[in-house]
Design an enzyme around this catalytic site. Structure first.
Site: not given
Length: 1255
Positions: A449, A596, A657, A728, A776, A804, A901
Site C-alpha cells: 500500500d 466526498k 492526495r 494503491t 485506483r 476488503n 541435538d
C-alpha cells in the site's frame, strides 16, 4: 401475555452451535418455561450474594439469556427493554459509564474482558512426555539391567586380580548409573526447552490478542484496550471492527454484521436498535403476526465482523461470559504447536536419517548378536558376564539409534521461530502465523500500500480550490499564478491557507465546514495529543476546518444534525456520503446529500459548481444563480470541468492526495423513483441511484510525506532480489509521483485497476513482471494481482489495512496488516501485523525470515555431519572389536547426542540476521533444503573427521607405542579419540555459522550471546568430563601432548572449512557428487522402483465417475527419469501408506522412532487385501473405502520406506527435497487430471532440476 420460552434455548452456557441464528426466528416455538421463570432460574444459579451491596439489578447469567438465544427478545422485554437493562447496569445509553466510577465492583460481578490464562503444561509432565520416547525407555531399561548385573558382579562374585596381583575394581555398575544420569539430563534439557517455548508463545499470544477499541465514557468517545472493556460500556462500531464482546444495539446507520464465525450463518445480518426490536415484539403480541420479527435482531455477538455501517451498542457480556469467550474456553487452541512448512520438511528429513540410522543400528545388533552366539561354545565366562556382554551389545545398538535419530532438527525450527518472533516484535512485526516468518525469507515480490506504509500517514491539507475560482495554499507567498494551471482560469491570486476562512462568503464557508464535519467517522478526543481520532484523511480535513475555517467543537457542531442515511466509504466506489436535513428557506426541511472521496470520481457526476470568488468567467450561457441559503452556483461546463481535472492532475504531480466534495438537495428522502432497501423503506438501496446531478463544492490537496528510511528500504528489497510494487487506491498521477520518489517506479508499467482487470489473461500475465504501480485499484484488483503472481511462481507478500483487503491478505503467501490504521478484519486475515505501519519493518521481517531459514540449514549441516561420523565410527569400531565394544561408550555417545541435538540447536538457531543476507536472491519454491555448498561442507568435514578418528583408533597403538596387552594405554587412546572427536564438533560448529563460500565465520558472533554461552558450556562440559568423568564416562586422564593433539586436530576443522570454500568450487563438487545421484537413480529405477511399485499395480485402467457416468482414464506410468513403462496402473493402498510414511511426520519434535513401527505383516496384509478386493471393487470404490490417501499416514511397515531412502538421499545431492507431494496431487500421482504425465511424480523437483541433475 408473554409466551414461555423453550428451556433448551435458555441456558446461558449453551454452545453457540445450539443457539438460534436470528434473534426472533424461533419466536413461535413450543413454550416450556416463561421468561420470568428463566430469569429467576438464572439468578438462582449465580453465586449467593453476588449482587448484594452493589448498584446492579441484573446478574451475568441473566444477561447471558439475551445473547442470541431463540427467545432473547422476550427476555429483553421482561428486563424492561434496553433502557431497563441500562438502568440495571447503572449506565447511560448516550454518555456510557462514568469515568468517576470505581470499576472494582463491576469487574467483580461481571468479570473482565480477559480469558483466564491457559494452564501451561507443568515441567514434570513435559519430562514424562520426553521420557515416553521409546528409544529412551529402551535405553533406560537396558541401563537398569546393566546396573543390576553390575551390582551383582560387585556384591555376589569373588574378587578378581590382575597379573600383578592387584585386585581389579568392580565398577561395572557405574556404566548403568551413568547411562541413567545421561538419560535424565537429555530428558530435562528437552523438557526445559519445551517449557520455555510454551512460555514464549503464551507471551506472544497475549500481545497478539490486545488491541484498542472505541467506547463512550462520560459522554466522550475514547480509545481503550480491549481488555479494559466492561459490562455497561457503550461501544462504538464501524466497518472492519471485530466485535470483542456481546451487547445490544443502541442506535446507528446501516450496521450489518457477519456472524458466521459464531453461528455458521454467512449472511450479512442487519442490526436494529434494541428499542425498535422490543417495540416490534409488543406489536406482534397484539397481532400474533410473527413476520415483523423475522428481521428484528438487536444482538451484537462477540466474534462477529462489522461489514458496514456505524453505530453504538450496550455491552452485556465480556470475557468468558461472552459467546466468543465460551467458545474459546471450550477450544483453548494452542497456537504454539503449529507445524510450519519448514518443520514438516525437517521432520521428513529427520525420518529419513532416523530410518538409515535405525537400520544400521539393527544391523549392528544382529551382527554382534550372531557373533555372540557363534562364540558361546568357546566362551567360558560366567553367566553373569555373558549377560553383561549381551547387554553391552544391546545398549550400544540402542544408543546408536538415539544418536542417529535427529530430534534436534524440528527443535531447531521451534527455537529459531521462537527466538525470531520474539525479536521481530521488537522490530514492530507481530507474527500471528508462525509459518509466515520462514516464508517471508523467500518472498520474491511485495505488493505494498502507499498510505501509511510508504508514507507517514500524517496528512495535512496544503492546497485546494473552493468551487472553481478560489485557490488557496500553505505556501501561497511563494507561489505565483503566472505560468501555472491557475492562469488558465484568470485567477488573480492564491490565498494563504490561514486566510481562506476570512475570504469566503459566509454561506460558502458554512457549506464547506458542514460538508466536512457531517461526512466523517472521526471523533474528537481532547485527552489525546491528536485532537481528532479516525481516518487520517478525515482528521486532516477536520484540522483544516478547525484551524482555517473556524469550525467549533466537533460534538457541538454535530449535535444539531439529523442524519437520515449514511453511505459508508467503499473501496470500490472510492467515496462516502451522508444525508442530513437542512432548512429549505420556506420554514420546511429538505434533505441534503454530501459526498466526498476520490476527486475525479466525485467530479464525474457534477453538473454545477458553487462560486466562492469573483474570478469566474460569466457569460450568457452559464450565468450565476443564488440558492435559498445565499450560496452562488453556476453550471459546470465541459471547459470548467476540464479545468478542474487539470487542477487534480497538477496536485497529483506534487504527490498530493486529492479529495473532492459535492452535494445535492432532495425534497423527500428516499427520493421518488429510486429503489429502497428491503430491510428499511426509509433507506435508499443503491448509492448510484442518488449519486448524480451533483454540485461541486471544492477540491483539496493533502500532503502525506514519505516515511524516513523508506527509500533505503526499497533499495534493500531490490538488492535482495525482491520486486516492490505499489498497489494503491490513489490517483494514478499521485501514485506514480510517490512511487518515483520511493524508488519503486523505474520506468516500468503504471496501470489503473479497471484497466488491469479488463486485460485478457495472457496479456496480463505477460505484463505483470513489468508492472510497478497499480493505481485506483480495488481490493478485487489486488486479489487478482496476487493470484496471478502466485500462478507465475512468485512468493508474494501483501500489505493491507481495510476490511476488503482480507481476501488478498489471505491469498498471499505472507499478509501484512497495519497495526495502527488497519481494521480488525484485516488483522485477523493477516499473518504479520506491522505495529508501526512502516515499510521498513517489512525489510526487517525479510531479514528475520532469511535468518530463520539459514539457522535451520546451519544446524542441518552440522547435524548430518555428526550423524554420518558418529554412526560410521560406532558401527565400524564395534564390528572390528573382538569384544564388540565401540570406540565410544554409550555414555559418551549420549554426550555427543546432547551436543548435536540440543546445544547446537540452541547455538545455531539463534543467530540474528546480518545485512549480508540481503546480498542474495530469494530461494525458489522448488529448491532443495540441502544445497550443493552444504553437501560439500558436510561430506568434506565428515571425511576429515572419519580419517582422523580411524587413524587414531586403528593406527594409534603404533603411533603412541601401546601394546595389545596394555589395557590402560588402550583406554587412554580411546579417551583421546573421544576427546578429539568432540573438539572437532565444537570447532565445526563455528565453521557451520556460514552457508555460503565466504570465509568470515565470526560475522555477528558478538551479537549472539546464546552461541557464545553454549560454546562455553560445551567446552566447559568436555573439559570437566575429561578430568573428572572417570569410570562413568570410561575416561582416562590425558597427557599434555594428547590434549594438544585433540585441540589442534579439532581446530583444523576451521582450515579444512576454508580449504573447501576456497579450493573446491561448487561446480566441481557438483560434478563429483553427481555420479552418486546417478547410482542412486539407477538403483531406484531398476531395482527398488520395479520391486516396490510394479508388483502392487493391476493392469487395469482407473475409472473416474463424473455425473453418474464412467469414463476410462488412461494413466501412463513413468519412471522418475521419464521413461514410459507402457502400463496402466492403480496405486496399491499399502504402498501409498509407505510413501506417506516418508512424506509426513506429524510430531513437532520429530524423528524419533516411536512414530515408526516395524511390522512386515501389516504391509503384507494391506497388499493381500488390496489384491483380493481388486476383482470386486472398482478403483474409485477402493479409494473411497480406504479413505483419502493424501491424508493417511502409515502406522505400519517401514521396510518399504527404508528401501526408498537411497534414492531420496541421492536426490538430495542435487537439491531434491524429499518432503512434500505436489499441491493438489491425488493417489494417482505421476499423472495429471487429464492423463498427461506430471513431471513431479515422486518429488517436487522441477523439470529443470531433473534435466540438469539426471542428465
Amino acid at each position: 401475555m408473554l409466551e414461555p420460552i423453550p428451556s433448551n434455548h435458555l441456558s446461558p452456557d449453551s454452545p453457540i452451535s445450539h443457539r438460534r441464528k436470528s434473534a426472533a426466528s424461533d419466536v413461535s416455538s413450543q413454550p416450556t418455561i416463561s421468561p420470568v421463570d428463566a430469569l429467576k432460574q438464572a439468578l438462582d444459579e449465580e453465586e449467593p450474594g453476588l449482587l448484594e451491596g452493589t448498584c446492579f439489578g441484573v446478574s451475568p447469567k441473566q444477561l447471558g439469556l439475551i445473547n442470541h438465544e431463540s427467545q432473547s427478545l422476550y427476555v429483553m422485554q421482561e428486563l424492561g427493554g434496553i433502557d431497563g437493562i441500562a438502568t440495571k447496569l447503572n449506565t447511560d445509553l448516550q454518555s456510557g459509564l462514568s469515568v468517576e466510577e470505581d470499576f472494582d465492583a463491576r469487574k467483580r460481578v461481571y468479570d473482565k474482558n480477559v480469558l483466564p490464562d491457559k494452564r501451561s503444561t507443568p515441567l514434570w509432565k513435559l519430562m514424562l512426555i520426553a521420557l515416553s520416547d521409546k528409544m529412551l525407555i529402551l535405553l533406560s531399561i537396558a541401563a537398569v539391567i546393566t546396573f543390576a548385573l553390575g551390582l551383582y558382579e560387585t556384591v555376589g562374585t569373588p574378587t578378581e586380580y590382575d597379573r600383578q596381583g592387584n585386585p581389579i575394581p568392580k565398577v561395572d555398575w557405574i556404566e548403568g548409573v551413568a547411562i541413567l544420569v545421561a538419560v535424565v539430563v537429555v530428558v530435562s534439557v528437552g523438557a526445559l526447552n519445551d517449557w520455555q517455548k510454551e512460555l514464549q508463545f503464551a507471551k506472544l499470544n497475549k500481545v497478539k490478542e490486545d488491541r484498542e477499541v472505541k467506547v463512550i465514557r462520560s459522554g466522550k468517545t475514547v480509545t481503550i484496550s480491549i481488555f479494559d472493556v466492561l459490562v455497561g460500556d457503550v461501544m462504538v462500531i464501524e466497518p472492519g471492527d471485530m466485535v470483542p464482546v456481546d451487547g445490544i444495539f443502541i442506535e446507528g446507520h446501516g450496521v450489518r454484521c457477519d456472524e458466521s464465525a459464531a453461528t455458521g450463518e454467512s449472511n450479512a445480518l442487519k442490526k436494529v436498535p434494541g428499542r425498535d426490536a422490543v417495540a416490534a415484539l409488543e406489536r406482534v403480541g397484539a397481532s400474533m403476526s410473527f413476520k415483523e420479527l423475522e428481521k428484528a435482531d438487536p444482538i451484537v455477538l462477540s466474534g462477529s465482523k462489522v461489514l458496514e455501517g456505524y453505530g453504538t451498542f450496550l455491552v452485556t457480556a465480556v470475557g468468558r461470559n461472552s459467546a466468543y469467550g465460551k467458545t474459546m474456553m471450550d477450544l483453548r487452541s494452542d497456537e504454539g504447536n503449529e507445524v510450519t512448512p519448514l518443520q514438516s520438511k525437517l521432520n521428513a528429513i529427520a525420518e529419513v536419517i532416523a530410518k538409515w540410522g535405525g537400520g544400521i543400528s539393527v544391523l549392528l545388533f544382529f551382527i554382534l548378536f550372531f557373533r555372540f552366539l557363534g562364540e558361546l561354545p568357546n566362551n567360558h565366562s560366567t553367566p553373569t558376564q555373558k549377560g553383561q556382554q549381551f547387554m553391552q551389545y544391546l545398549i550400544i545398538s540402542v544408543t546408536l539409534i538415539a544418536v542417529a535419530v535427529p530430534e534436534g532438527l524440528p527443535l531447531a525450527v521451534t527455537l529459531a521461530l521462537a527466538f525470531a518472533t520474539k525479536r521481530m516484535l521488537k522490530d514492530n512485526n507481530l507474527v500471528r502465523v508462525l509459518k509466515s516468518c520462514e516464508t517471508m525469507g523467500n518472498a520474491t515480490t511485495i505488493c505494498s500500500d502507499k498510505t501509511g506504509t510508504l508514507t507517514q500517514n500524517k496528512m495535512t491539507v496544503v492546497e485546494g480550490t473552493v468551487g472553481i475560482d478560489s485557490h488557496f495554499a500553505a505556501n501561497a507567498d511563494k507561489l505565483s499564478t503566472e505560468g501555472t494551471i491557475y492562469a488558465k482560469n484568470l485567477a488573480s491570486e492564491i490565498i494563504p491557507i490561514n486566510n481562506i476562512g476570512h475570504r469566503l462568503p459566509p454561506g460558502v464557508k458554512h457549506l464547506l465546514i458542514q460538508s466536512i464535519y457531517v461526512n466523517t467517522t472521526a471523533f474528537e478526543d481532547t485527552s489525546s495529543a491528536e485532537i481528532f481520532v479516525g481516518s487520517k484523511t478525515e482528521t486532516a480535513l477536520l484540522n483544516f476546518a478547525r484551524n482555517n475555517l473556524g469550525m467549533g467543537p466537533l460534538e457541538s457542531e454535530r449535535s444539531n444534525v439529523n442524519i437520515a442515511q449514511l453511505f459508508p466509504f467503499d473501496s470500490a466506489k472510492k467515496c462516502m456520503g451522508v444525508v442530513i436535513t437542512v432548512p429549505d428557506g420556506n420554514g420546511a426541511m429538505k434533505y441534503r446529500l454530501f459526498v466526498k472521496g476520490a476527486s475525479e470520481i466525485v467530479l464525474a457526476p457534477a453538473i454545477t459548481s458553487i462560486v466562492a470568488g469573483e474570478d469566474v468567467n460569466v457569460d450568457e450561457k452559464s450565468p450565476i444563480f443564488l440558492d435559498e441559503s445565499g450560496v452562488s452556483f453556476t453550471e459546470l461546463t465541459t471547459q470548467r470541468k476540464s479545468y478542474v481535472e487539470e487542477l487534480i492532475n497538477s496536485y497529483a504531480e506534487k504527490s498530493l492526495r486529492t479529495i473532492g466534495m459535492t452535494y445535492r438537495d432532495f425534497v423527500t428522502w428516499p427520493p421518488q423513483g429510486v429503489n429502497v432497501s428491503d430491510d428499511d423503506v426509509t433507506q435508499v438501496k443503491e448509492f448510484a441511484d442518488v449519486f448524480r446531478d451533483m454540485r461541486w463544492v471544492g477540491l483539496v490537496g493533502i500532503m502525506d510525506p514519505l516515511r524516513e528510511g523508506v527509500v533505503e528500504a526499497v533499495e534493500d528489497c531490490q538488492r535482495a532480489g525482491v520486486v516492490v510494487r505499489m498497489v494503491t487506491g490513489d490517483n494514478v498521477v499521485t501514485a506514480k509521483a510517490i512511487a518515483t520518489d520511493c524508488g519503486i517506479y523505474t520506468g516500468g508499467v503504471v496501470m489503473t485497476g479497471p484497466a488491469f482487470r479488463a486485460m485478457p489473461p495472457d496479456e496480463r500475465d505477460a505484463m505483470i513482471p513489468r508492472l510497478q504501480v497499480l493505481a485506483r485499484s480495488s481490493p478485487q484488483d489486488k486479489r487478482l494481482l496476487v493470484q496471478r503472481l502466485k500462478r507465475l511462481g512468485e512468493t508474494v507478500a501483501v500489505t493491507g489495512d481495510g476490511t476488503n483487503d482480507a481476501p488478498a491478505l489471505t491469498m498471499a503467501d505472507v499478509g501484512f496488516s497495519m497495526g495502527i490504521a488497519g481494521t480488525e478484519v484485516a488483522k485477523e486475515a493477516s499473518d504479520i501485523i506491522l505495529m508501526d505501519d512502516n515499510f521498513s519493518s517489512i525489510v526487517k521481517a525479510l531479514l528475520w525470515g532469511r535468518a530463520v531459514n539459514d539457522a535451520v540449514k546451519k544446524f542441518l549441516q552440522f547435524q548430518i555431519t555428526v550423524n554420518i561420523t558418529a554412526v560410521v565410527l560406532t558401527f565400524v569400531s564395534a564390528i572390528q572389536s573382538s569384544s564388540g565394544q565401540s570406540v565410544m561408550t554409550p555414555v559418551q555417545l549420549l554426550w555427543v547426542n546432547l551436543i548435536m541435538d540440543t546445544f547446537a540447536a540452541l547455538a545455531l538457531a539463534t543467530d540474528p540476521p546480518t545485512r549480508s543476507l540481503l546480498d542474495r536472491v530469494p530461494s525458489k519454491r522448488s529448491e532443495g533444503l540441502i544445497t550443493v555448498t552444504m553437501w560439500k561442507m558436510i561430506i568434506g568435514q565428515a571425511v576429515y573427521q572419519m580419517c582422523v578418528t580411524f587413524v587414531l583408533h586403528f593406527a594409534g597403538p603404533a603411533i603412541w607405542g601401546y601394546s595389545a596387552d596394555d589395557t590402560r594405554g588402550l583406554q587412554q587412546l580411546d579417551s583421546l579419540v573421544f576427546n578429539t572427536y568432540v573438539w572437532m564438533q565444537v570447532f565445526n560448529m563455528f565453521v557451520n555459522r556460514r552457508l555460503d563460500n565466504k570465509l568470515n565465520i565470526f560475522e555477528g558472533i558478538s551479537r549472539n550471546y546464546f552461541f557464545m554461552m553454549i560454546a562455553c558450556v560445551m567446552c566447559g562440559g568436555q573439559i570437566i568430563i575429561m578430568f573428572v568423568g572417570g569410570s562413568a564416562f570410561s575416561i582416562v586422564k590425558l597427557s599434555g601432548v594428547e590434549w594438544a593433539v585433540s585441540l589442534v586436530v579439532g581446530f583444523l576443522s576451521i582450515p579444512i572449512g576454508i580449504f573447501l570454500r576456497l579450493c573446491v568450487p561448487d561446480s566441481v563438487a557438483y560434478t563429483i557428487y553427481k555420479p552418486i545421484g546417478v547410482v542412486f537413480r539407477y538403483i531406484w529405477s531398476k531395482i527398488v522402483f520395479g520391486i516396490l511399485f510394479l508388483w502392487p499395480f493391476k493392469r487395469k485402467a482407473a475409472l473416474a465417475v463424473v455425473e453418474d457416468r464412467k469414463y476410462e482414464e488412461a494413466i501412463e506410468l513413468r519412471s522418475p527419469g521419464g521413461t514410459p513403462l507402457g502400463y496402466k496402473y492403480e496405486w496399491n493402498p499399502a504402498i501409498e501408506k509407505v510413501r506417506q510414511e516418508l512424506l509426513f511426520l506429524k510430531r513437532i519434535r520429530g524423528g524419533r522412532l516411536n512414530e515408526l513401527k516395524f511390522k512386515p505383516a501389516a504391509m503384507y496384509k494391506q497388499w493381500k487385501e488390496s489384491r483380493s478386493n481388486s476383482t470386486s471393487l472398482s478403483p474409485m470404490e477402493r479409494r473411497s473405502n480406504s479413505g483419502s490417501f493424501a491424508r493417511v499416514r502409515s502406522r505400519g511397515s517401514s521396510i518399504g520406506a527404508l528401501a526408498m531412502v537411497p534414492s531420496i538421499v541421492g536426490g538430495a545431492v542435487a537439491g531434491w527435497s524429499p518432503v512434500e507431494r505436489p499441491e493438489g496431487s491425488s493417489a494417482f500421482a505421476g499423472t495429471s487430471a487429464t492423463g498427461v504425465e506430471d513431471d513431479r511424480f515422486l518429488s517436487p523437483t522441477s523439470a529443470h532440476q531433473r534435466s540438469t541433475f539426471w542428465a
